[in-house]
Write an enzyme that holds these catalytic residues in place. Structure first.
Site, PDB file in Angstrom:
ATOM      1  N   ARG A   1       0.846  -1.199   0.000  1.00 49.52           N
ATOM      2  CA  ARG A   1       0.000   0.000   0.000  1.00 49.52           C
ATOM      3  C   ARG A   1       0.882   1.251   0.000  1.00 49.52           C
ATOM      4  O   ARG A   1       0.621   2.225  -0.682  1.00 49.52           O
ATOM      5  CB  ARG A   1      -0.952   0.000   1.207  1.00 49.52           C
TER       6      ARG A   1
ATOM      7  N   TYR B   1     -17.569  16.172 -15.243  1.00 44.69           N
ATOM      8  CA  TYR B   1     -18.065  14.796 -15.121  1.00 44.69           C
ATOM      9  C   TYR B   1     -19.055  14.692 -13.952  1.00 44.69           C
ATOM     10  O   TYR B   1     -18.793  15.214 -12.867  1.00 44.69           O
ATOM     11  CB  TYR B   1     -16.875  13.841 -14.930  1.00 44.69           C
TER      12      TYR B   1
ATOM     13  N   ASP C   1      -8.304  18.566 -14.492  1.00 47.81           N
ATOM     14  CA  ASP C   1      -8.653  17.188 -14.858  1.00 47.81           C
ATOM     15  C   ASP C   1      -8.392  17.065 -16.361  1.00 47.81           C
ATOM     16  O   ASP C   1      -9.140  17.611 -17.177  1.00 47.81           O
ATOM     17  CB  ASP C   1     -10.121  16.927 -14.503  1.00 47.81           C
TER      18      ASP C   1
ATOM     19  N   LYS D   1      -9.373   5.900 -18.828  1.00 52.83           N
ATOM     20  CA  LYS D   1      -9.727   6.357 -20.169  1.00 52.83           C
ATOM     21  C   LYS D   1      -8.519   6.294 -21.104  1.00 52.83           C
ATOM     22  O   LYS D   1      -7.946   5.236 -21.284  1.00 52.83           O
ATOM     23  CB  LYS D   1     -10.320   7.765 -20.047  1.00 52.83           C
TER      24      LYS D   1
HETATM   25  O1  P1T Z   1     -14.357   6.423 -13.420  1.00 57.67           O
HETATM   26  P1  P1T Z   1     -13.122   6.958 -12.749  1.00 57.67           P
HETATM   27  O2  P1T Z   1     -11.851   6.311 -13.177  1.00 57.67           O
HETATM   28  O3  P1T Z   1     -13.250   7.033 -11.247  1.00 57.67           O
HETATM   29  O4  P1T Z   1     -12.952   8.485 -13.252  1.00 57.67           O
HETATM   30  C1  P1T Z   1     -13.876   9.483 -13.014  1.00 57.67           C
HETATM   31  C2  P1T Z   1     -13.759  10.592 -14.028  1.00 57.67           C
HETATM   32  C3  P1T Z   1     -13.022  11.713 -13.729  1.00 57.67           C
HETATM   33  N1  P1T Z   1     -12.880  12.728 -14.594  1.00 57.67           N
HETATM   34  C4  P1T Z   1     -13.445  12.680 -15.826  1.00 57.67           C
HETATM   35  C5  P1T Z   1     -13.285  13.832 -16.761  1.00 57.67           C
HETATM   36  C6  P1T Z   1     -14.194  11.559 -16.208  1.00 57.67           C
HETATM   37  O5  P1T Z   1     -14.724  11.543 -17.440  1.00 57.67           O
HETATM   38  C7  P1T Z   1     -14.365  10.485 -15.284  1.00 57.67           C
HETATM   39  C8  P1T Z   1     -15.160   9.281 -15.620  1.00 57.67           C
HETATM   40  N2  P1T Z   1     -16.026   9.467 -16.700  1.00 57.67           N
HETATM   41  C9  P1T Z   1     -16.887   8.543 -17.231  1.00 57.67           C
HETATM   42  C10 P1T Z   1     -17.048   7.315 -16.735  1.00 57.67           C
HETATM   43  C11 P1T Z   1     -17.668   9.001 -18.401  1.00 57.67           C
HETATM   44  O6  P1T Z   1     -18.249   8.167 -19.126  1.00 57.67           O
HETATM   45  O7  P1T Z   1     -17.681  10.225 -18.630  1.00 57.67           O
END
Ligand code: P1T
Length: 385
Positions: free
Chosen positions: A49, A101, A174, A199
């Site tokens: 961790r 988001y 972000d 992503k």
């Molecule tokens: O899903 P996660 O890895 O926890 O990430 C969240 C997140 C944060 N910032 C942006 C700009 C994002 O698009 C996302 C996650 N977005 C999607 C799942 C979506 O379909 O837009």
């Protein structure tokens, strides 16, 4: 390594051949703990961790790709965001992009407001004067998304970083939609970059992950590192391996995504049953010039409004074959979704519509398939509405 170009760093940074075996590819160190010669005497790792060699390689690599001083990898994008927000402490004021988001909005509204006693103001960051006007006595943090999710607005990174610096505020971007290849917010003066590494960074839709990169290895950075271990929302060694593997082709993938997306945006613009296309790479976009200034290409996300109601939207979504109907983005395969009822459903309808997210909005994550096939798929679905 910083003297090398992007893909060389993506392939090599933090990834020297394994010192124990000579393995060229960083191994998956699937171990929760590490043997100690004597209490506190070990080879740099004591518990996974707190630190793991596969994760360490990933963290060094992503820090280099974002031109930062330190990187931290988390179990999800939201876990990464949460650690950054927690690092500013409780109480105080945050200014965030109005189009962001849905999960980030939920994190701010339903977790950080209650538990951290933060106040949040949402502003249209395409107007930097409005951001400066929103600053209050106890504002601590400026939170930017660009391109924004899902309306693909482009925020002028240099102007916003300058406002943050002038008022001694922490600026966070972000960078999920652009990826570390298309845009590096730290170069424009931002303090912190976060990604949903689920992503584009990973690119193959097979993990959930997040990363944070800080410009300096300062107190804020150390606080994020402390929280990563203290809260324990770390990425696993296996997911670190997959993410490192994904990063190696980031440049190639982003070029292919961007080329396909531009072609699709141009195609959609000509369709009679498409009301409006949102893509910063179209010269008709109000964000074209600023996108050209701060991004290498315009990215793989295309949003558009179809001419029709919620039922027409549903028919469109049911009639694509190659574009899978699914949340998420950034993988090599194309995805389609309707933000109002899917990714942004956690935002109350009146706020959603105030920001311009209506039922006839469709968001495409354009993959790297052959573009003729993608255009054919969209043509069929548009005929079905
Ligand atoms: O899903 P996660 O890895 O926890 O990430 C969240 C997140 C944060 N910032 C942006 C700009 C994002 O698009 C996302 C996650 N977005 C999607 C799942 C979506 O379909 O837009």
């Amino acid at each position: 390594m910083s003297k090398y170009e992007f893909s060389t760093r993506a392939i090599h940074e933090g990834q020297k051949p394994d010192s124990a075996t000579g393995a060229v590819i960083t191994p998956i160190y699937a171990t929760s703990t590490f043997v100690q010669e004597s209490p506190g005497k070990h080879k740099g790792y004591d518990y996974s961790r707190s630190g793991n060699p596969t994760r360490a390689a990933l963290e060094e690599c992503i820090a280099s790709l974002e031109n930062g001083a330190a990187g931290y990898a988390f179990a999800s994008g939201l876990a990464a965001e949460s650690a950054v927000i927690d690092a500013i402490g409780s109480e105080g004021h945050v200014i965030a992009t109005d189009d962001l988001y849905g999960g980030t909005f939920r994190l701010l509204e339903q977790v950080k407001k209650n538990l951290n006693h933060l106040r949040v103001t949402y502003v249209d960051f395409t107007n930097p004067d409005a951001v400066e006007a929103a600053i209050e006595k106890d504002t601590k943090l400026i939170w930017v998304e660009t391109p924004t999710n899902p309306l693909l607005k482009i925020v002028d990174l240099e102007s916003i970083a300058a406002i943050a610096a002038k008022h001694h505020l922490i600026s966070v971007c972000d960078n999920t939609f652009a990826s570390a290849y298309l845009q590096n917010p730290l170069d424009f003066g931002f303090d912190v970059v976060v990604h949903s590494a689920t992503k584009y960074l990973n690119g193959h839709s097979d993990i959930i992950a997040g990363v944070v990169v800080t410009k300096e290895n300062n107190e804020l950075s150390q606080r994020i590192k402390f929280l990563q271990n203290a809260i324990g929302s770390v990425i696993s060694p296996f997911d670190s391996f997959l993410l490192l593997r994904g990063l190696k082709t980031l440049k190639l993938r982003m070029e292919a995504h961007s080329k396909n997306a531009l072609e699709i945006a141009r195609f959609l613009e000509k369709q009679p049953n498409v009301e409006k296309v949102l893509y910063p790479g179209l010269p008709t976009s109000p964000y074209y010039e600023i996108a050209k200034k701060q991004m290498k290409h315009f990215g793989g996300m295309v949003s558009f409004f179809i001419r029709g109601d919620a039922e027409a939207t549903r028919r469109f979504l049911e009639n694509t074959k190659l574009f899978s109907l699914a949340e998420s983005l950034g993988g090599v395969e194309s995805l389609v979704e309707a933000p109002a009822i899917m990714t942004h459903a956690s935002i109350p309808k009146e706020i959603r519509e105030q920001n311009g997210i209506y039922d006839n909005l469709i968001r495409l994550s354009v993959g790297i398939e052959d573009s003729q096939d993608l255009v054919r798929d969209l043509t069929t679905a548009l005929q079905a509405i």
